[in-house]
Each structure stands twice: as structure tokens, then as C-alpha cells.
Design a protein around this motif. Structure first.
Motif, short mmCIF file in Angstrom:
data_model
loop_
_atom_site.label_atom_id
_atom_site.label_comp_id
_atom_site.label_asym_id
_atom_site.label_seq_id
_atom_site.Cartn_x
_atom_site.Cartn_y
_atom_site.Cartn_z
N GLU A 1 70.89 34.66 56.32
CA GLU A 1 69.75 33.75 56.44
C GLU A 1 68.45 34.46 56.08
N LYS A 2 68.33 35.71 56.47
CA LYS A 2 67.13 36.48 56.12
C LYS A 2 67.03 36.65 54.61
N ASP A 3 68.16 36.94 53.98
CA ASP A 3 68.17 37.10 52.52
C ASP A 3 67.78 35.80 51.82
N GLU A 4 68.29 34.67 52.32
CA GLU A 4 67.94 33.37 51.74
C GLU A 4 66.45 33.08 51.91
N LEU A 5 65.91 33.41 53.06
CA LEU A 5 64.49 33.20 53.32
C LEU A 5 63.64 34.05 52.39
N ILE A 6 64.03 35.29 52.22
CA ILE A 6 63.30 36.19 51.32
C ILE A 6 63.36 35.67 49.89
N GLU A 7 64.51 35.21 49.47
CA GLU A 7 64.66 34.66 48.11
C GLU A 7 63.79 33.41 47.93
#
Length: 74
Positions: A5-11
Motif C-alpha cells: 500500500e505504501k508503494d502504491e501511494l508513493i507511485e
């Protein structure tokens, strides 16, 4: 929040920043074109072909900005 979820948010944040950067770039280009347009219009001998190019570029930039802003709505 999971790592995924953190990676998706950063993207998503990167995409938004990229879109906003492009919007600013296009709006600045239109501002620069406005300056050139008004300089050409005030000259006695007008370069009609360049005036037409400027108007076409400005319209294209405006369309792109509209599409980019629509992307931000989703």
C-alpha cells in the motif's frame, strides 16, 4: 499500512507530481506564447503565419492541460 500500500501511494504521488509539473510547463509555455503574440501584434509588419502558429500551440497546450487535470480527478 502494508508495504504494498505504501508503494502504491508513493507511485500515485509521483504520478500526481508528474501531471502537475506538465500542467505548469504547458501554462508557462502559453504565457511565453502570449508575450510573443502581443509583441508581434504591436509591430507594424505582422507575421501572420507565426501568429497562427502561436494560436495553434496555445490551443493544443490548453487541451493537454484539460486532459491532465481530468486525470487528477480520477
Amino acid at each position: 499500512m502494508s508495504e504494498s500500500e505504501k508503494d502504491e501511494l508513493i507511485e500515485a504521488q509521483k504520478q500526481i507530481i508528474g501531471i502537475l509539473f506538465e500542467v505548469i510547463k504547458r501554462l508557462q509555455a502559453n504565457s511565453d506564447l502570449d508575450e510573443e503574440y502581443f509583441e508581434l501584434i504591436t509591430k507594424e509588419k505582422k507575421d501572420q503565419s507565426r501568429l497562427d502558429e502561436i494560436l495553434k500551440e496555445r490551443q493544443e497546450n490548453a487541451k493537454i492541460v484539460g486532459r491532465l487535470l481530468e486525470q487528477l480527478e480520477t
